[in-house]
Design an enzyme around this catalytic site. Structure first.
Site, short mmCIF file in Angstrom:
data_model
loop_
_atom_site.label_atom_id
_atom_site.label_comp_id
_atom_site.label_asym_id
_atom_site.label_seq_id
_atom_site.Cartn_x
_atom_site.Cartn_y
_atom_site.Cartn_z
N LYS A 8 0.83 -1.22 0.00
CA LYS A 8 0.00 0.00 0.00
C LYS A 8 0.86 1.27 0.00
O LYS A 8 0.61 2.17 -0.78
CB LYS A 8 -0.88 0.08 1.27
CG LYS A 8 -2.00 -0.91 1.34
CD LYS A 8 -2.93 -0.58 2.52
CE LYS A 8 -2.26 -0.63 3.88
NZ LYS A 8 -1.79 -1.95 4.30
N ARG A 83 -9.47 1.69 8.74
CA ARG A 83 -9.15 0.28 9.00
C ARG A 83 -10.21 -0.40 9.85
O ARG A 83 -10.11 -1.61 10.08
CB ARG A 83 -7.81 0.19 9.74
CG ARG A 83 -6.59 -0.07 8.86
CD ARG A 83 -5.38 0.02 9.76
NE ARG A 83 -4.24 -0.76 9.35
CZ ARG A 83 -3.14 -0.24 8.81
NH1 ARG A 83 -3.07 1.04 8.54
NH2 ARG A 83 -2.12 -1.00 8.53
N ARG A 122 10.92 -7.48 5.01
CA ARG A 122 10.97 -6.05 5.33
C ARG A 122 11.48 -5.83 6.76
O ARG A 122 12.16 -4.85 7.05
CB ARG A 122 9.57 -5.44 5.19
CG ARG A 122 9.54 -3.96 5.38
CD ARG A 122 8.22 -3.37 4.94
NE ARG A 122 7.20 -3.55 5.97
CZ ARG A 122 5.93 -3.18 5.83
NH1 ARG A 122 5.52 -2.64 4.69
NH2 ARG A 122 5.06 -3.35 6.79
N ARG A 128 11.82 -2.53 11.27
CA ARG A 128 10.59 -2.04 11.90
C ARG A 128 10.30 -2.91 13.10
O ARG A 128 10.35 -4.13 13.02
CB ARG A 128 9.42 -2.10 10.89
CG ARG A 128 9.30 -0.86 10.06
CD ARG A 128 8.23 -0.98 9.02
NE ARG A 128 6.90 -1.26 9.56
CZ ARG A 128 5.78 -0.90 8.94
NH1 ARG A 128 5.83 -0.24 7.80
NH2 ARG A 128 4.62 -1.21 9.46
N ARG A 139 -0.75 -8.96 13.09
CA ARG A 139 -1.22 -7.88 12.20
C ARG A 139 -2.11 -8.44 11.10
O ARG A 139 -3.11 -7.84 10.73
CB ARG A 139 -0.02 -7.14 11.59
CG ARG A 139 0.74 -6.34 12.62
CD ARG A 139 1.96 -5.69 12.03
NE ARG A 139 1.61 -4.66 11.07
CZ ARG A 139 2.38 -4.29 10.05
NH1 ARG A 139 3.53 -4.88 9.84
NH2 ARG A 139 2.00 -3.35 9.25
#
Ligand code: AMP
Length: 188
Positions: A8, A83, A122, A128, A139
């Site tokens: 996204k 969301r 990632r 992160r 998630r």
């Protein structure tokens, strides 16, 4: 809209690049808040680190502040918002307040295995704190439980365009541009 790891952020940036549209990423705004080391930032960090959603009232207030500063004529690409169904309802009220409307909803989608693999990659590349295996699984679960109903909410309004999130960044961008240039009417 789309699950974590579908691309996204990358795709929203590609979509707004050079055409004067504005890009609102609530995830980026939250990561910015965390950097500020304020009380709110510390509260927000707890949710991000757990892979949980920040409460709707905090999220909606932040979006309202952001939207207030953007000229009404500027087209906005929302990335990662709304969301939850409550956020989608709040967005409808906010848009009415600012004299705006939803031009269309694009759902970028990909299978869970692919998303898991991408998010794990990632985690290493960007460090992160919300990309450990447990948090990634959480998630993806939170997305299914809380955000799929938002997709259904917009599907009932007939404004959703589905875009396959598999393929190279360039391929997905091309699909996305086709979908975004042809938004479904709001009152269809
Ligand atoms: P993202 O960069 O969009 O993947 O967002 C990273 C994290 O920020 C999410 O896992 C949530 O903890 C938080 N977040 C981003 N957008 C929202 C939202 N609309 N509502 C609640 N939490 C959000």
């Amino acid at each position: 809209m789309g699950p974590p790891g579908v691309g996204k952020g990358t795709q929203a940036k590609a979509l707004v690049g050079g055409n004067g549209w504005a890009h609102l990423s609530t995830g980026e705004l939250f990561r910015g808040l965390v950097q500020e080391q304020s009380d709110l930032g510390r509260r927000v960090k707890g949710y991000l680190d757990a892979g949980a959603y920040v409460p709707d009232d905090v999220t909606v207030a932040m979006v309202r502040e952001w939207l207030r500063k953007i000229p009404r004529s500027t087209r906005v690409v929302f990335d990662g918002f709304p969301r939850t169904v409550a956020q989608a309802e709040a967005l409808d009220r906010l848009l009415a307040e600012f004299g705006r409307r939803v031009g269309g909803v694009v759902l970028l989608d990909a299978p869970r295995d692919e998303l898991f693999a991408r998010l794990s990659g990632r985690a290493k590349a960007q460090r992160r704190t919300d990309d450990t295996p447990e948090v990634i699984a959480n998630r993806l679960d939170v997305y299914e439980q809380q955000t799929r109903p938002v997709v259904e909410h917009y599907e009932r309004q007939g404004v959703v365009r589905r875009v396959d999130g598999l393929g190279s960044v360039g391929e997905v961008t091309a699909r996305l541009r086709r979908a975004a240039d042809d938004p479904a009417p709001v009152d269809a």
